[in-house]
Design a protein around this motif. Sequence first.
Motif, PDB file in Angstrom:
ATOM      1  N   ALA A   1       0.805  -1.221   0.000  1.00 50.90           N
ATOM      2  CA  ALA A   1       0.000   0.000   0.000  1.00 50.90           C
ATOM      3  C   ALA A   1       0.838   1.272   0.000  1.00 50.90           C
ATOM      4  O   ALA A   1       0.292   2.362  -0.145  1.00 50.90           O
ATOM      5  CB  ALA A   1      -0.928  -0.002   1.222  1.00 50.90           C
TER       6      ALA A   1
ATOM      7  N   TYR B   1       5.533   2.184  -3.847  1.00 52.42           N
ATOM      8  CA  TYR B   1       5.767   0.771  -4.181  1.00 52.42           C
ATOM      9  C   TYR B   1       5.680   0.559  -5.685  1.00 52.42           C
ATOM     10  O   TYR B   1       4.735   0.985  -6.334  1.00 52.42           O
ATOM     11  CB  TYR B   1       4.745  -0.134  -3.485  1.00 52.42           C
TER      12      TYR B   1
ATOM     13  N   PRO C   1      -3.510  -1.238  -5.183  1.00 52.24           N
ATOM     14  CA  PRO C   1      -2.978  -1.181  -3.813  1.00 52.24           C
ATOM     15  C   PRO C   1      -4.046  -1.550  -2.788  1.00 52.24           C
ATOM     16  O   PRO C   1      -5.205  -1.126  -2.901  1.00 52.24           O
ATOM     17  CB  PRO C   1      -2.549   0.286  -3.665  1.00 52.24           C
TER      18      PRO C   1
END
Length: 385
Positions: free
Chosen positions: A147, A151, A374
């Motif tokens: 999350a 990322y 996410p």
Amino acid sequence: MTELSQLRQGAFAPGNSAELAEAIVTGTGVRIEIDRRRGRGAALNMSGRYEPRTRDAFDDGWQTIEELPPFKTEVQVEKPRNVITRNESPDISFDRSINPYRGCEHGCIYCFARPTHAYMGLSAGLDFEAKLFAKPDAPRLLERELAKPDYKVRPIAIGTNTDPYQPIEKEWRIMRQILEVLKAANHPVMIVTKSAMVTRDIDLLAPMAEKGLARVGISVTTLDRKLARAMEPRASTPPKRLEAIRAVSEAGIPAGVLVAPIIPALNDHEIERVLDAAKTAGAAEASYVLLRLPLEVSPLFRDWLLRNYPDRYRHVMSLVRSMRGGKDYDAEFGKRMKGAGPYAWQIGRRFELAAKRLELNLTRRQLRHDIFVPPLGMGVQLSLL
């Protein structure tokens, strides 16, 4: 240089008899009685390499040592801060992985992950198989890491160090929870295992594979059940692994076979047979890894070889060293997986020809990363906006 130090540094004295070699090997750690280690791969439990003292139990003749209990599997909870491990190794196809467990009850004597138990103050021998660490927080930590705003999605490899489907997974089910997180996030995953338990999670993996998000590789070291039992005592039998390849493939999940490790003069004659059997079962891809003997794995493997195949000891180790620059192991990138020298070249060509004949590796399906979503579940820091 003493014979013991020669052994520890990987030196080889061709004139040594098997008896002298055995004395050298057992000099690195007292063998545990067979009744205490039944069903285990290792027979030694030497102290970890970072410990300031080594301890060996021995009978001094006064009969003061009480009968010790058998090694039983113990599981402790490990609480890591992060669950995704990253690497920059140029000779592997992934840059991140997850290990739900530390240590592995399968007890494969050749396992290159054994030396990692030294970081816990434990032995790479029997401790690695019996004193395990589970990471029940791994699914929550994974959800949190996925999350993060920065990322970047890449396939996550699972099973590259210790097996995520080792026997304790039946109770802990950490691997299944990890897959549930990945499935919900449409995140790509690559799994390597030598356990038929992977078929339990076909209900999660099949929908992921339909989206191009999952593939499974199953390690088949040998088709010889006796050799497998001695070398991989608590892993699934070879027929069970082939059945798992079939079940995974029939469910629409890309399945591959990993012939690993290839051990000269022990299982290298089976390369073609293993590939034939895997292809028949439904494997579309194949790869191999040569035997690796880093750090404590070397004395453990040699002790196992002397106990189970004493007549082959010198021949096997001579061939291993011929592919590792005269040492038991060479960790250099580009050589550690495949080795070097004429014998390693021959193994590589045999594998390539067999794979070509069977039409394996014609295409390698790339996993998607463009449909990632996410997660917004438990353990995720919600936005204040």
